[in-house]
Design an enzyme around this catalytic site. Structure first.
Site, PDB file in Angstrom:
ATOM      1  N   SER A   1     -35.931-100.158   6.072  1.00 40.67           N
ATOM      2  CA  SER A   1     -35.882 -99.430   7.337  1.00 40.67           C
ATOM      3  C   SER A   1     -35.938 -97.918   7.076  1.00 40.67           C
ATOM      4  CB  SER A   1     -34.637 -99.844   8.125  1.00 40.67           C
ATOM      5  OG  SER A   1     -34.645 -99.330   9.425  1.00 40.67           O
ATOM      6  N   ASN A   2     -34.932 -97.169   7.505  1.00 38.77           N
ATOM      7  CA  ASN A   2     -34.930 -95.745   7.173  1.00 38.77           C
ATOM      8  C   ASN A   2     -34.898 -95.537   5.665  1.00 38.77           C
ATOM      9  OD1 ASN A   2     -34.936 -95.133   9.868  1.00 38.77           O
ATOM     10  ND2 ASN A   2     -32.854 -94.347   9.946  1.00 38.77           N
TER      11      ASN A   2
END
Length: 584
Positions: A244-245
């Site tokens: 994700s991030n």
């Protein structure tokens, strides 16, 4: 280490005999069980907080449920004794510090020196990537370096001037160094959160955070094994991985690695933006926050989990349709037609039906608003007490009254918090009215910060622009693994354009787009939802296997894989046949 690296006091702890690196002694059964207890809830020990933080981050990322297949079809949680090296670090030019950690197993393979470096997913604390990087690297004898990349749950309470010390316990400002210690915060400003209120726009520095963690990892290996020092990129293979991030962070690091630190990069469901290609997260997230609840009133979403509850449409969808019509954003008269109109708007801006269907989970859980509030504050560098659109973070008192339980909740913030309130006893306040759709005004305000022309809108777009990725060096192996049905970070806005951009520039990334996989493996425990999907984590671990085989054994890079034989898990337990992992 680089001359620009700034590390504070080092905390070294040993973890053996029922308190290991990977699960703090809980094992798979304990990780999937009830929250690890505190002997004295209002005053947990550093060891108790660490154990609970590791557990909560495992449960926040992996599907550890009885049907999920972890520990039977893929993955394991062996006992991994070793040492941890933790410090507060600061990037050159940054206003706030962040937390950085290296885990060194006792069985570190000195013959095949390996360092895995990872950034936390979302805005999680420093253990956020343990199910991704730790679970793969530690049992293989690799050291693992983690960074919270300027986020995390080191919440500062303006009411009593307390924050989180290096050992995870709470302390008052001025007593010891704190993970996040804002200055000039009024006593009634609420809760200060590092990602939202540091004044640094941490996303702009995601790549620098990862590269700094790699340098810290090498330095801590020197500390752990002085007779084998120095550990350098020339004699230690460094694999960067994240979800994700965190996946976006390792891809950003790949493009900024002028020192040649990284040996390979494996990004899972990366939040990545390429200038002129795809869309930035803030753009499509604020759009989804407004229009997706209305679109879910349309017939195409009948029967889908989160879009329907017990077969019926939640009243919130029709209320959003009516509110958007009242605001002049929709023109149709009836809810079904308004839903179709909202759906058409989203499709026209690039949303695919698969992403919209799974995005219903984020709409139902109000994730879009919670996340974009923090991003807006970070982009505009707003302090606690002056967040955009009138938002703030406030203690959520039990029964509406402050009491002894608040001290217990506050004491556990570092272990239980995700880095993005609401949650763990903190409420997201403001940005609302007293209408039947009270969250819409705040969402419209957040959207206007992207589409508007005032000073704040221009500043926000400029802040987003500096988060764009740069090209990695030509010889760096890059793996991108993404669920085809990701509803939070759709492949069409992120990985698809990123991989296309790399190839147009002469790079050769390995791209695995996984059918029936979405963004949150932890959501697979929800009834019906998990039946329709497969977890993404095993594909990330498989990609790490292939990356290691390439850099350590000279095996050819695998081909792209649509993972064609993958099928939904179904109502029973996950099977190896349903996963159909790409061959070794």
């Amino acid at each position: 280490m680089s001359a620009s690296d700034n590390f504070g006091t080092l905390r070294v702890t040993t973890h053996r005999g029922g308190d290991d690196l990977l699960s703090a002694g809980l094992g798979l059964r304990g990780l999937s069980g009830a929250p690890a207890p505190f002997a004295h809830p209002a005053a947990p020990t550093p060891a108790e907080l660490r154990r609970r933080a590791i557990q909560s981050n495992w449960k926040g990322i992996a599907d550890l449920g009885p049907l999920g297949g972890f520990g039977t079809v893929y993955g394991s949680v062996p006992d991994v004794p070793g040492r941890e090296f933790m410090a507060f670090a600061r990037l050159a030019g940054a206003k706030a510090s962040h937390r950085i950690l290296v885990q060194v197993p006792d069985a570190f393979d000195r013959a095949k020196r390996c360092l895995v470096v990872s950034a936390s997913p979302g805005t999680r604390g420093v253990y956020g990537s343990i199910a991704v990087a730790g679970a793969w690297g530690l049992p293989r004898g690799c050291a693992v370096a983690y960074t919270d990349k300027g986020a995390g749950s080191g919440y500062f309470d303006s009411a009593d001037g307390s924050g989180v010390a290096l050992d995870g316990t709470r302390a008052k400002a001025g007593e010891v160094p704190l993970e996040f210690e804002p200055t000039g915060v009024a006593a009634r400003a609420g809760i200060a959160v590092k990602h939202a209120h540091s004044g640094d726009n941490p996303e702009a520095d995601w790549g620098r955070h990862v590269l700094q963690a790699a340098r810290f990892g090498l330095a801590m290996l020197d500390e752990a094994f002085p007779d084998d020092a120095p550990f350098t990129p020339a004699n230690t293979r460094i694999i960067a991985t994240g979800l994700s991030n965190g996946g976006g962070a390792v891809l950003r690091a790949a493009g900024e690695d002028t020192e040649g630190l990284l040996t390979a990069v494996v990004a899972l469901a990366p939040n990545i933006y390429v200038e002129g290609h795809g869309r930035p997260f803030y753009d499509y997230a604020t759009e989804a926050a407004i229009f997706l609840p209305a679109a879910l009133a349309a017939p195409p979403f009948d029967g889908l989990p989160f879009a329907r509850v017990g077969g019926a449409q939640p009243p919130a969808w029709a209320l959003r349709c009516a509110a958007l019509r009242a605001h002049g954003r929709l023109s149709a008269m009836l809810p079904a037609a308004q839903g179709e109109e909202a759906l058409a708007l989203l499709r026209a801006s690039g949303w695919h039906d698969e992403a919209l269907a799974v995005g219903a989970s984020s709409a139902s859980l109000d994730l879009w608003r919670a996340v974009t509030v923090a991003y807006a504050s970070a982009y505009l560098r707003r302090p606690c007490g002056d967040m955009p659109c009138g938002y703030s973070y406030r203690p959520q008192h039990t029964g509406g009254m402050a009491g002894p339980v608040d001290a217990m909740i506050r004491a556990a913030w570092w272990a239980d918090g995700s880095g993005t309130p609401p949650g763990a006893g903190i409420a997201l306040a403001g940005g609302s009215d007293v209408s039947m759709d009270p969250t819409l005004p705040g969402n419209l305000c957040l959207r206007d910060l992207w589409t508007g022309q005032d000073t704040d809108a221009q500043r926000l777009r400029e802040a987003v622009q500096v988060t764009a990725a740069s090209l990695p060096r030509e010889d760096l192996p890059v793996f991108v693994v993404h669920g085809a049905q990701d509803g939070l970070i759709p492949v069409g806005f992120s990985s698809d354009p990123y991989v296309k951009w790399l190839r147009a520039a002469g790079r050769s990334p390995v791209y695995w787009k996984v059918p029936h996989a979405q963004h949150f493996d932890a959501f697979l425990a929800f009834p019906d939802f998990g039946d329709r999907h497969v977890p993404l984590l095993p594909f990330g671990h498989a990609a790490l296997d292939r990356a290691w085989a390439h850099v350590a054994e000279g095996r050819a890079l695998p081909e792209d894989a649509a993972v064609r034989d993958t099928r939904p898990r179904g109502p029973g337990a996950l099977t190896a046949a349903a996963l159909a992992l790409p061959g070794a």
